[in-house]
Write a protein that holds these residues in place. Structure first.
Motif, mmCIF file in Angstrom:
data_model
loop_
_atom_site.group_PDB
_atom_site.id
_atom_site.type_symbol
_atom_site.label_atom_id
_atom_site.label_comp_id
_atom_site.label_asym_id
_atom_site.label_seq_id
_atom_site.Cartn_x
_atom_site.Cartn_y
_atom_site.Cartn_z
ATOM 1 N N MET A 91 0.812 -1.223 0.000
ATOM 2 C CA MET A 91 0.000 0.000 0.000
ATOM 3 C C MET A 91 0.843 1.269 0.000
ATOM 4 S SD MET A 91 -3.245 -0.736 -0.015
ATOM 5 C CE MET A 91 -3.338 -2.344 -0.772
ATOM 6 N N ASP A 92 2.086 1.173 0.466
ATOM 7 C CA ASP A 92 2.953 2.360 0.381
ATOM 8 C C ASP A 92 4.421 1.937 0.221
ATOM 9 O OD1 ASP A 92 4.063 1.922 2.979
ATOM 10 O OD2 ASP A 92 2.532 3.158 3.924
ATOM 11 N N LYS A 93 5.259 2.937 0.037
ATOM 12 C CA LYS A 93 6.668 2.659 -0.290
ATOM 13 C C LYS A 93 7.403 2.036 0.891
ATOM 14 C CE LYS A 93 7.392 6.919 -2.011
ATOM 15 N NZ LYS A 93 6.039 7.474 -2.253
ATOM 16 N N SER A 94 6.951 2.369 2.091
ATOM 17 C CA SER A 94 7.565 1.770 3.270
ATOM 18 C C SER A 94 7.241 0.265 3.338
ATOM 19 C CB SER A 94 7.058 2.536 4.495
ATOM 20 O OG SER A 94 7.177 1.780 5.629
ATOM 21 N N ASN A 95 5.997 -0.091 3.033
ATOM 22 C CA ASN A 95 5.623 -1.509 2.976
ATOM 23 C C ASN A 95 6.435 -2.231 1.888
ATOM 24 O OD1 ASN A 95 2.137 -0.473 3.046
ATOM 25 N ND2 ASN A 95 3.513 -0.703 4.793
ATOM 26 N N LEU A 96 6.607 -1.558 0.749
ATOM 27 C CA LEU A 96 7.380 -2.130 -0.363
ATOM 28 C C LEU A 96 8.809 -2.433 0.100
ATOM 29 C CD1 LEU A 96 7.553 -2.559 -3.598
ATOM 30 C CD2 LEU A 96 8.612 -0.315 -3.585
ATOM 31 N N HIS A 97 9.390 -1.487 0.791
ATOM 32 C CA HIS A 97 10.758 -1.650 1.291
ATOM 33 C C HIS A 97 10.837 -2.836 2.246
ATOM 34 C CE1 HIS A 97 13.932 -0.885 4.271
ATOM 35 N NE2 HIS A 97 14.626 -0.501 3.232
ATOM 36 N N ASP A 98 9.867 -2.912 3.173
ATOM 37 C CA ASP A 98 9.897 -3.981 4.185
ATOM 38 C C ASP A 98 9.720 -5.363 3.544
ATOM 39 O OD1 ASP A 98 10.268 -2.076 6.120
ATOM 40 O OD2 ASP A 98 8.176 -2.034 6.760
ATOM 41 N N ILE A 99 8.937 -5.429 2.488
ATOM 42 C CA ILE A 99 8.746 -6.702 1.776
ATOM 43 C C ILE A 99 10.036 -7.103 1.064
ATOM 44 C CG2 ILE A 99 7.560 -7.789 -0.179
ATOM 45 C CD1 ILE A 99 5.105 -5.989 0.581
ATOM 46 N N LEU A 100 10.609 -6.146 0.342
ATOM 47 C CA LEU A 100 11.820 -6.472 -0.435
ATOM 48 C C LEU A 100 12.989 -6.834 0.473
ATOM 49 C CD1 LEU A 100 11.644 -3.894 -3.370
ATOM 50 C CD2 LEU A 100 11.063 -6.341 -3.397
ATOM 51 N N TYR A 101 12.985 -6.302 1.677
ATOM 52 C CA TYR A 101 14.033 -6.625 2.653
ATOM 53 C C TYR A 101 14.046 -8.124 2.951
ATOM 54 C CZ TYR A 101 16.770 -6.236 6.958
ATOM 55 O OH TYR A 101 17.730 -6.368 7.914
ATOM 56 N N LEU A 102 12.869 -8.752 2.892
ATOM 57 C CA LEU A 102 12.766 -10.191 3.182
ATOM 58 C C LEU A 102 13.139 -11.061 1.979
ATOM 59 C CD1 LEU A 102 9.420 -10.257 5.220
ATOM 60 C CD2 LEU A 102 11.767 -10.435 6.098
ATOM 61 N N ASP A 103 13.336 -10.433 0.818
ATOM 62 C CA ASP A 103 13.682 -11.174 -0.399
ATOM 63 C C ASP A 103 15.206 -11.287 -0.483
ATOM 64 O OD1 ASP A 103 13.742 -12.384 -2.866
ATOM 65 O OD2 ASP A 103 13.154 -10.580 -3.979
ATOM 66 N N GLU A 104 15.759 -12.121 0.392
ATOM 67 C CA GLU A 104 17.209 -12.142 0.559
ATOM 68 C C GLU A 104 17.964 -12.572 -0.690
ATOM 69 O OE1 GLU A 104 18.022 -14.368 4.113
ATOM 70 O OE2 GLU A 104 17.526 -12.647 5.368
ATOM 71 N N GLY A 105 17.330 -13.464 -1.476
ATOM 72 C CA GLY A 105 17.996 -13.927 -2.690
ATOM 73 C C GLY A 105 17.728 -13.042 -3.892
ATOM 74 N N ASN A 106 16.997 -11.937 -3.696
ATOM 75 C CA ASN A 106 16.605 -11.056 -4.810
ATOM 76 C C ASN A 106 15.927 -11.836 -5.927
ATOM 77 O OD1 ASN A 106 17.767 -8.557 -3.761
ATOM 78 N ND2 ASN A 106 19.718 -9.602 -4.049
ATOM 79 N N ASP A 107 15.003 -12.698 -5.553
ATOM 80 C CA ASP A 107 14.361 -13.576 -6.528
ATOM 81 C C ASP A 107 12.984 -13.097 -6.996
ATOM 82 O OD1 ASP A 107 16.412 -15.524 -6.384
ATOM 83 O OD2 ASP A 107 15.578 -16.207 -4.463
ATOM 84 N N PHE A 108 12.322 -12.264 -6.180
ATOM 85 C CA PHE A 108 10.887 -12.063 -6.399
ATOM 86 C C PHE A 108 10.496 -10.611 -6.658
ATOM 87 C CE2 PHE A 108 11.314 -15.829 -3.624
ATOM 88 C CZ PHE A 108 10.797 -16.772 -4.501
ATOM 89 N N GLY A 109 11.474 -9.760 -6.913
ATOM 90 C CA GLY A 109 11.190 -8.333 -7.064
ATOM 91 C C GLY A 109 10.112 -8.023 -8.084
ATOM 92 N N GLN A 110 10.079 -8.801 -9.155
ATOM 93 C CA GLN A 110 9.093 -8.514 -10.210
ATOM 94 C C GLN A 110 7.661 -8.724 -9.753
ATOM 95 O OE1 GLN A 110 10.462 -10.938 -13.483
ATOM 96 N NE2 GLN A 110 11.134 -9.086 -14.547
ATOM 97 N N ARG A 111 7.489 -9.492 -8.704
ATOM 98 C CA ARG A 111 6.133 -9.761 -8.210
ATOM 99 C C ARG A 111 5.613 -8.653 -7.316
ATOM 100 N NH1 ARG A 111 5.957 -16.144 -6.715
ATOM 101 N NH2 ARG A 111 6.892 -16.840 -8.656
ATOM 102 N N VAL A 112 6.515 -7.797 -6.879
ATOM 103 C CA VAL A 112 6.168 -6.804 -5.864
ATOM 104 C C VAL A 112 6.066 -5.431 -6.521
ATOM 105 C CG1 VAL A 112 6.760 -5.878 -3.604
ATOM 106 C CG2 VAL A 112 7.531 -8.182 -4.228
ATOM 107 N N THR A 113 4.859 -4.899 -6.606
ATOM 108 C CA THR A 113 4.672 -3.573 -7.201
ATOM 109 C C THR A 113 3.672 -2.793 -6.357
ATOM 110 O OG1 THR A 113 2.950 -4.455 -8.658
ATOM 111 C CG2 THR A 113 5.146 -4.235 -9.597
ATOM 112 N N LEU A 114 3.894 -1.511 -6.242
ATOM 113 C CA LEU A 114 2.991 -0.690 -5.441
ATOM 114 C C LEU A 114 1.554 -0.797 -5.945
ATOM 115 C CD1 LEU A 114 5.236 2.458 -5.094
ATOM 116 C CD2 LEU A 114 4.292 1.139 -3.169
ATOM 117 N N PHE A 115 0.641 -0.963 -5.013
ATOM 118 C CA PHE A 115 -0.788 -1.048 -5.348
ATOM 119 C C PHE A 115 -1.211 0.105 -6.258
ATOM 120 C CE2 PHE A 115 -5.157 0.132 -3.789
ATOM 121 C CZ PHE A 115 -5.847 -0.952 -4.312
#
Ligand code: 4NP
Length: 165
Positions: A91-115
């Motif tokens: 829902m916001d850029k802070s949530n986006l940051h917190d989600i991507l922080y958990l993507d340790e292998g940098n595998d799933f970035g394409q799935r994560v886009t701001l609402f």
């Protein structure tokens, strides 16, 4: 298509913004006859409200618009959600940051886009957090969510070539 498309809405507490996005989107998907093709969930990056129903101000606003959120219970976003969902919509850029922080292998970035990248009238990329504000904030969230989920449904239906039964 072999399995449903999986969509996850994410905010901070999972008691205001992402539950209303989940509830409104569920209703639109059901009304479009697409509930066999799209699975929907929501989560919060924080753990404070896990197990709780949505904030009563959000529930009241949604009810006023004919959407029931009372059955929902908050859960925390976990790193396995990155693999489990096709579209993860913070829902916001802070949530986006917190989600991507958990993507340790940098595998799933394409799935994560701001609402609000789906919002036809974006203005800002963030859905404002209504938690510490007045009732007008909840109405504003509702109207952002209403028009943005319309666009999201159209976009997913076109992208995955979804047609009702
Ligand atoms: P939400 O709103 O992220 O839209 O569910 C919030 C709910 C609770 C808190 C912050 C935001 N909190 O700090 O407890």
């Amino acid at each position: 298509m072999s399995r449903p498309v999986r969509v996850l809405f994410v905010c901070l507490g999972n008691i205001c913004r992402s539950p209303v996005a989940e509830g409104v989107f569920r209703q639109k998907v059901r009304d479009a006859g697409l509930d066999d093709f799209i699975e929907i969930d929501s989560a919060g990056t924080g753990a404070w409200h896990v197990g709780n129903p949505p904030d009563r101000r959000m529930t009241a606003t949604a009810k006023h618009h004919g959407v029931d959120l009372l059955w929902q219970r908050a859960r925390q976003f976990v790193d396995t959600d990155l693999a489990d969902f096709d579209h993860i919509l913070p829902m916001d850029k802070s949530n986006l940051h917190d989600i991507l922080y958990l993507d340790e292998g940098n595998d799933f970035g394409q799935r994560v886009t701001l609402f609000r990248q789906w919002d036809p009238e974006p203005g800002t990329y963030d859905v404002p957090d209504p938690y510490y504000g007045g009732d007008a904030g909840f109405e504003e969230v509702y109207s952002i969510v209403d028009r943005t989920t319309d666009a999201l449904l159209k976009g997913l239906a076109a992208h995955y070539d979804l047609e009702p039964d």
